[in-house]
Design an enzyme around this catalytic site. Structure first.
Site, PDB file in Angstrom:
ATOM      1  N   GLU A  37       0.845  -1.193   0.000  1.00 20.58           N
ATOM      2  CA  GLU A  37       0.000   0.000   0.000  1.00 20.58           C
ATOM      3  C   GLU A  37       0.887   1.251   0.000  1.00 20.58           C
ATOM      4  O   GLU A  37       1.913   1.281   0.674  1.00 20.58           O
ATOM      5  CB  GLU A  37      -0.859  -0.010   1.269  1.00 20.58           C
ATOM      6  N   LYS A  80     -10.129   0.635  -1.159  1.00 19.70           N
ATOM      7  CA  LYS A  80     -10.020   0.335   0.280  1.00 19.70           C
ATOM      8  C   LYS A  80     -11.226   0.861   1.049  1.00 19.70           C
ATOM      9  O   LYS A  80     -11.631   2.013   0.884  1.00 19.70           O
ATOM     10  CB  LYS A  80      -8.746   0.979   0.818  1.00 19.70           C
ATOM     11  N   CYS A 119      -4.656  -3.271   3.975  1.00 15.68           N
ATOM     12  CA  CYS A 119      -4.261  -2.830   5.323  1.00 15.68           C
ATOM     13  C   CYS A 119      -5.353  -2.990   6.391  1.00 15.68           C
ATOM     14  O   CYS A 119      -5.741  -4.095   6.713  1.00 15.68           O
ATOM     15  CB  CYS A 119      -3.746  -1.397   5.248  1.00 15.68           C
TER      16      CYS A 119
END
Ligand SMILES: *[C@@H]1O[C@H](CO)[C@@H](O)[C@H](O)[C@H]1NC(C)=O
Ligand SMILES: *[C@@H]1O[C@H](CO)[C@@H](O)[C@H](O)[C@H]1NC(C)=O
Ligand SMILES: *[C@@H]1O[C@H](CO)[C@@H](O)[C@H](O)[C@H]1NC(C)=O
Length: 463
Positions: free
Chosen positions: A80, A184, A217
Site C-alpha cells: 500500500e 479500500k 491494510c
C-alpha cells in the site's frame, strides 16, 4: 521466550463454498518497499512533478519485477502507498498523483498495448507494461480519481469537490490487461481519500491458482470485505499494507500469520519499510511482510537498527484444496473452544494497561497449573507447564480483555505475556526478549469463530 496471544474480533459465522480442486502449487512474491516520499507532500504539485516522484518508486518496482521473473514468480505483490507515499495532508496535495482507473468489470483495457485510450494514465501504463514485459501477475496500490455520478443513489456520498479519491489496489494479468480494481474500505487517518460509496468485494482468477480476493491494510480487521470474502469461499487473500507495528498484539508478521491460521487462508502480505513514522505519541515502525499459509510462513521483519531497505520474498505456495460446504453455521463451534474449564477465576487479579488496552491479569505463580482470568463475562483459561531456561527468573501473567481497542474497534484478547521486570507493576510494559519455554493450552469464551492465534517470540520470531 514466549509471548502468547489469542485475539478475536467480533464477527459472525462461516459459510465456505466449493472451489475447483487443483492439486498443484505456484510461485508468489511480495516486496517490502522503502517508499520514496515526495520532498514536501504537504504542498500540491503539478502532474509532472507528481509523476517524477512516482517514477522513482516505479523504477525500484521494475528492478524487483525483473528479479522476481528470474525466479519464475507468477504473482508479485507491492505494498500500500508504495508508489504514492503516505505523508499527504490534504485532498489537494495528492490530487495530481491520482489517475482515473476504468472499471475492469465494465471494460477490457490493456494500458501497455492501448496507450492512447486514456490520458493521464502513466502509472497504469508503466505497471501494465511491467506485468507484460516480465510475464507476471502484478498487484500494486495507487490513487484513483473518479467523478461523482450525477443522478444516482450514490451521489449523496459525493465529496464537496465533486469527485472521489480512492486508495486503490490494481491487478494486471501477465499480458498487461487490467483485471481488478479494489477501493479500500477502512481508511486509517487518510483524510485525503474517501471510502467507496458501497463496500466492494473484488476477486480475480488466475490460471495457476484460481481465485484471489483483495483487501488493503486496516480492512483485515473488519467484517467487510475480509470476512465476507472468506465466507464466499475465497481461500487466498492479497494484502498490500502500510502497517504500523503495534506491540504486543498487532505486530505485522504476528497478525499476518495469525490471520492466515485463524481464517485458514493463504495471505500474500506486502508492507512498507520505514523505521520511524511519527504518530501522536512518539513513533512507530513499518516492516513485516510475508507469504503465509495455515501450514507455513515465509516472512521478513526488520529489527531495530537494521538498514531501511526493501526486501523481496519468494515462496512456492500450494493451491488450496476444496473445503466442505457450510463448514459451520453455529457461532463458536469450529475453531474457537467455548467450553472453558470450571476452575473459578483466580482471586488475585490486577489491572494493567498493555499499550491501549486495560487487561485484567493474574500472575503465574507455579511451574505448572491451570489459571482463569475474566474481564466481565469474557474469560480466558490457561493450562501450562513452565520450563525455565538457564538461571532466568522471568515473571509471566495471563491477561484478558474485552473492549474497544485504541477507541477504534472491539476485540477480545487472551494473552500470556512476560512481565518486563520482577514486579507485578511491570506486567504490560514492553518487553522484546524472553527465555522461558512453555507447554500450554490457551482458551477463551470468544463470541466469534474468527479467532487469530499467535505466538511471538524474542526479536519478532514467529512460533
Ligand atoms: C488527451 O489529451 C489531448 C491533449 O489535451 C487531447 O487532444 C485528447 O483528445 C485527449 N485524449 C483523450 C482520450 O481524452
Ligand atoms: C482449511 O482449509 C482446507 C482447504 O483449504 C481444509 O481442507 C481444512 O480442513 C481447513 N482446516 C480447518 C481447520 O478448517
Ligand atoms: C473489561 O475491563 C474494563 C476495565 O478494566 C472494563 O471497562 C470493561 O467494561 C470490561 N469488559 C467487560 C466485558 O466487562
Amino acid at each position: 521466550m514466549f509471548l502468547i496471544v489469542v485475539i478475536s474480533f467480533s464477527l459472525s459465522t462461516v459459510v465456505v463454498q466449493m472451489e475447483p480442486n487443483v492439486d498443484s502449487s505456484y510461485i508468489a512474491a511480495v516486496y517490502e518497499h522503502n517508499v520514496i516520499q515526495a520532498s514536501d507532500p504537504v504542498i500540491p504539485v503539478s502532474r509532472s512533478d507528481a509523476l517524477r516522484n512516482m517514477q522513482k518508486n516505479l523504477d525500484i518496482y521494475e528492478v524487483q519485477a525483473a528479479k522476481a521473473a528470474k525466479q519464475d514468480v507468477q504473482i508479485l505483490v507491492f505494498p500500500e502507498a508504495g508508489i504514492l507515499g503516505f505523508l499527504f495532508t490534504t485532498r489537494l496535495s495528492i490530487f495530481n498523483y491520482l489517475e482515473t482507473i476504468p472499471d475492469p468489470q465494465k471494460e477490457s483495457w490493456n494500458p501497455c498495448t492501448e496507450l492512447g485510450k486514456y490520458n493521464n494514465t502513466e502509472v497504469l501504463q508503466r505497471l501494465s507494461c511491467m506485468a507484460r514485459n516480465h510475464n507476471i501477475y502484478l498487484v500494486a496500490n495507487m490513487g484513483d480519481l473518479q467523478p461523482c455520478p450525477m443522478m444516482t443513489d450514490l451521489s449523496s456520498s459525493c465529496p464537496p469537490d465533486g469527485h472521489w479519491q480512492f486508495n486503490t489496489n490494481v491487478v494486471f494479468r501477465s499480458d498487461g490487461l487490467l483485471v481488478a480494481r479494489y477501493h479500500k474500505q477502512h481508511l486509517y487517518r487518510e483524510i485525503y481519500f474517501d471510502p467507496p460509496p458501497k463496500p466492494e468485494i473484488i476477486t480475480f482468477d488466475t490460471p495457476f491458482a484460481g481465485k484471489f480476493g483483495l483487501i488493503t491494510c486496516f480492512d483485515i480487521i473488519f467484517y467487510q470485505p475480509t470476512i465476507e470474502l472468506i465466507e464466499k469461499g475465497v481461500r487466498q487473500l492479497i494484502f498490500p499494507t502500510g502497517w504500523l507495528n503495534t506491540f504486543p498484539f498487532l505486530d505485522s508478521v504476528q497478525f499476518q500469520s495469525a490471520f492466515s491460521l485463524g481464517a485458514n487462508v493463504t495471505l500474500l502480505a506486502a508492507n512498507l519499510r520505514k523505521e520511524t513514522v511519527p504518530i501522536t505519541s512518539g513513533y512507530k515502525t513499518m516492516t513485516g511482510s510475508g507469504i503465509y499459509t495455515p501450514d507455513s510462513a515465509t516472512y521478513h521483519h526488520a529489527q531495530k537498527g537494521d538498514p531501511e531497505e526493501g526486501k523481496l520474498l519468494v515462496a512456492s505456495v500450494p493451491v488450496p484444496q476444496w473445503v466442505g460446504q457450510n463448514v459451520d453455521t453455529e457461532k463458536g463451534s469450529v475453531r474457537a473452544p467455548k467450553t472453558v474449564s470450571s476452575v473459578p477465576p483466580s482471586s488475585s487479579t490486577f489491572h494493567s494497561s498493555v499499550k491501549y488496552d486495560p487487561l485484567t491479569f493474574v500472575l503465574l505463580t507455579e511451574t505448572e497449573g491451570k489459571v482463569n482470568v475474566c474481564n466481565g463475562t469474557f474469560c480466558c483459561h490457561l493450562q501450562y507447564r513452565l520450563i525455565p531456561q538457564g538461571d532466568s527468573n522471568e515473571l509471566y501473567a495471563l491477561g484478558a480483555f474485552a473492549g474497544k481497542h485504541n477507541e477504534r474497534f472491539f476485540i477480545q484478547v487472551c494473552a500470556l505475556i512476560r512481565c518486563a521486570g520482577n514486579d507485578v507493576s511491570s506486567c504490560g510494559q514492553e518487553v522484546l526478549e524472553a527465555e522461558s519455554k512453555f507447554d500450554f493450552v490457551l482458551e477463551g469464551t470468544f463470541g466469534t469463530t474468527y479467532v487469530y492465534p499467535s505466538v511471538l517470540a524474542s526479536r519478532f520470531v514467529l512460533e
